[in-house]
Write an enzyme that holds these catalytic residues in place. Structure first.
Site, mmCIF file in Angstrom:
data_model
loop_
_atom_site.group_PDB
_atom_site.id
_atom_site.type_symbol
_atom_site.label_atom_id
_atom_site.label_comp_id
_atom_site.label_asym_id
_atom_site.label_seq_id
_atom_site.Cartn_x
_atom_site.Cartn_y
_atom_site.Cartn_z
ATOM 1 N N TYR A 303 25.485 33.375 -36.903
ATOM 2 C CA TYR A 303 24.173 34.029 -36.725
ATOM 3 C C TYR A 303 23.885 34.123 -35.222
ATOM 4 O O TYR A 303 22.939 33.524 -34.703
ATOM 5 C CB TYR A 303 23.048 33.252 -37.419
ATOM 6 C CG TYR A 303 23.343 32.880 -38.855
ATOM 7 C CD1 TYR A 303 23.024 33.760 -39.883
ATOM 8 C CD2 TYR A 303 23.930 31.663 -39.189
ATOM 9 C CE1 TYR A 303 23.276 33.427 -41.206
ATOM 10 C CE2 TYR A 303 24.196 31.329 -40.511
ATOM 11 C CZ TYR A 303 23.864 32.211 -41.513
ATOM 12 O OH TYR A 303 24.123 31.874 -42.815
ATOM 13 N N ASP A 372 22.441 29.216 -36.457
ATOM 14 C CA ASP A 372 21.063 29.591 -36.090
ATOM 15 C C ASP A 372 20.593 30.710 -37.020
ATOM 16 O O ASP A 372 20.400 31.845 -36.590
ATOM 17 C CB ASP A 372 21.057 30.034 -34.619
ATOM 18 C CG ASP A 372 19.666 30.300 -34.099
ATOM 19 O OD1 ASP A 372 18.684 30.020 -34.819
ATOM 20 O OD2 ASP A 372 19.553 30.802 -32.963
ATOM 21 N N CYS A 399 14.375 28.288 -37.517
ATOM 22 C CA CYS A 399 12.992 28.712 -37.266
ATOM 23 C C CYS A 399 12.133 28.493 -38.510
ATOM 24 O O CYS A 399 10.999 28.952 -38.559
ATOM 25 C CB CYS A 399 12.953 30.167 -36.821
ATOM 26 S SG CYS A 399 13.761 31.278 -37.963
#
Ligand code: SAH
Length: 441
Positions: A303, A372, A399
């Site tokens: 990613y 990520d 996130c």
């Protein structure tokens, strides 16, 4: 409970997205802008099956963490959640949220480290995406959506943006009115890289042919020498996806550049790029420091976006392989490596799961993994394959604390979760970025 009913209640907790939780009789009421410990008179605004929404009518005992909002429209605007809350308490909220999901979803007993905050938690956004439309009086509005609605709330000064981009939006609004393009433009996107002083402006239009748009652009760029790229993006589809596929460069280049951790990155309209350049440096430096790379490692970076983490890690490892699904981002990533003279990195455009499975079949070995993923986290198959690589360490950047915790619950059978470090990339909002360091058992 019924709509418009009022009661006095005390806030005892928060939802994941920062609403205050108030218990009243057997009901749970979610209240915007309420801080734990506060007592208020509350009015019910909506009733659902198992819970209600309410808002504060009158604050009876304010929290010591309550501050005067610096934004005139923070109540109705859906862009921020925490303008009424002291920054130290925002960081505490984020810490406690990560800690809760790590315990309850991840079934881990790690003590989450204190959140690394920002010194100046305002004016940080390098990208702003705003809907353009008319209000019910027919006046042009450019702003954020009201939470859970398509009403546009225009802010006289958005504190998440720089003064420059606040001024630029005002200037563009005047030009849209001057050239009568109110009904042709759907969205306005601005990417402002303050370190390189390069700005990109994207006009998302319903149709390809827009009379006067080029005239507007000519006048705009003549008045602002930071603008290096103006793009028309055409999106006639009736969906929530903002950018369409077709683009026309109306001025300058199709990309702009930023400087991050001493490297230059080229960014196009479609590529993912962290919105807070300053804190991204803090995040990446921390991630690379935790990785403890020695220069001999073979690294897989899943990613990878425009190649930021991979390229920073490549300076401290033998070879990096970065995987990203968006073609434009991979194109940018390749240009970025060239731009910075980095030769020990390869970029692959594929689904992380498929690429990982292919590498495994080809018997490729990786000593170290960076992952990520977007908010939905990694797919189960991607994690299963990641585990098979048997890498010594994994740095997982997330996130979304909930999907991080869900994925750690699988990984923890094979890896020790050494450390969990949240970093605040999005002050004034409930969003939180977290790094987890995993070491093979
Ligand atoms: N590491 C980068 C990007 C992180 S955001 C940075 O810090 O800038 C997550 C990235 O994952 C986005 O670029 C998105 O396009 C990409 N992505 C989303 N789903 C994917 C998938 N299934 N396989 C590979 N990449 C994916």
């Amino acid at each position: 409970m019924i709509k418009n009913q009022t009661f006095v209640g005390q806030c005892c907790d928060y939802t994941y997205d920062g609403l205050g939780v108030v218990k009243h009789d057997a009901f749970i009421v979610f209240v915007k802008d309420m801080i734990v410990g506060e007592t208020a008179e509350i009015i019910i605004t909506a009733v659902k099956k198992d819970y209600c929404y309410g808002k504060i009518l009158k604050l009876i005992t304010p929290s010591q963490f309550r501050i005067e909002s610096e934004c005139e429209v923070s109540r109705p605007c859906g862009g921020c959640q925490f303008q009424h809350m002291d920054y130290s308490h925002q960081l505490q909220f984020k810490h406690d949220h990560v800690q809760n999901v790590i315990r309850n979803i991840g079934k881990l007993d790690n003590e989450v480290l204190p959140v690394i905050g920002m010194e100046n938690p305002r004016g940080y956004r390098n990208k702003i995406m705003l809907p353009v439309g008319r209000d019910n009086k027919g006046n042009l509005k450019i702003g954020f959506y009201r939470a859970n609605s398509h009403d546009i709330i225009e802010s006289p000064f958005c504190t998440l943006q720089s003064e420059y981009s606040n001024d630029l939006i005002k200037k563009i609004k005047q030009l849209i009115i001057e050239f009568h393009l109110e009904d042709d433009i759907r969205h306005l996107m601005i990417r402002e890289m303050s370190r390189t002083e390069m700005t990109m402006v994207v006009f998302v239009t319903y149709k390809r042919k827009v009379k006067n748009l080029q005239l507007l652009v000519d006048k705009l760029v003549a008045s602002d020498n930071k603008i290096k790229s103006v793009i028309q993006n055409i999106n006639g589809e009736d969906t929530n996806v903002v950018l369409g596929k077709e683009e026309i460069v109306l001025y300058g280049s199709s990309f702009i550049e930023d400087i991050l951790c001493g490297l230059r990155f080229s960014i196009s309209s479609h590529s993912f790029y962290q919105v807070n350049t300053y804190q991204t440096e803090v995040l990446y430096n921390k991630a690379v420091e935790l990785a403890g790379l020695t220069g001999n490692e073979t690294v897989l970076d899943l990613y990878s976006g425009v190649g930021t983490i991979g390229m920073i890690a490549s300076q401290k490892s033998k070879q990096v392989t970065s995987v990203e699904i968006v073609e434009d981002a991979v194109k940018n990533a390749k240009e970025n490596a060239k731009l910075n003279g980095i030769n020990n990195i390869e970029f692959i455009c594929d689904d992380a799961k498929v690429a990982a499975q292919n590498f495994y079949k080809e018997n490729r070995k990786f000593d170290f993994l960076f992952v990520d993923p977007p908010r939905k986290g990694c797919s189960k198959e991607a994690i299963d394959t990641m585990i098979k690589f048997n890498a010594g360490k994994i740095v997982y950047i997330s996130c979304n604390p909930s999907t991080l915790a869900r994925d750690l619950a699988i990984l923890k059978d094979y890896y020790f979760v050494e450390l969990i470090q949240p970093v605040d990339m999005f002050p004034q909002t409930y969003h939180c970025e977290t790094i987890a360091l995993l070491v093979r058992k």
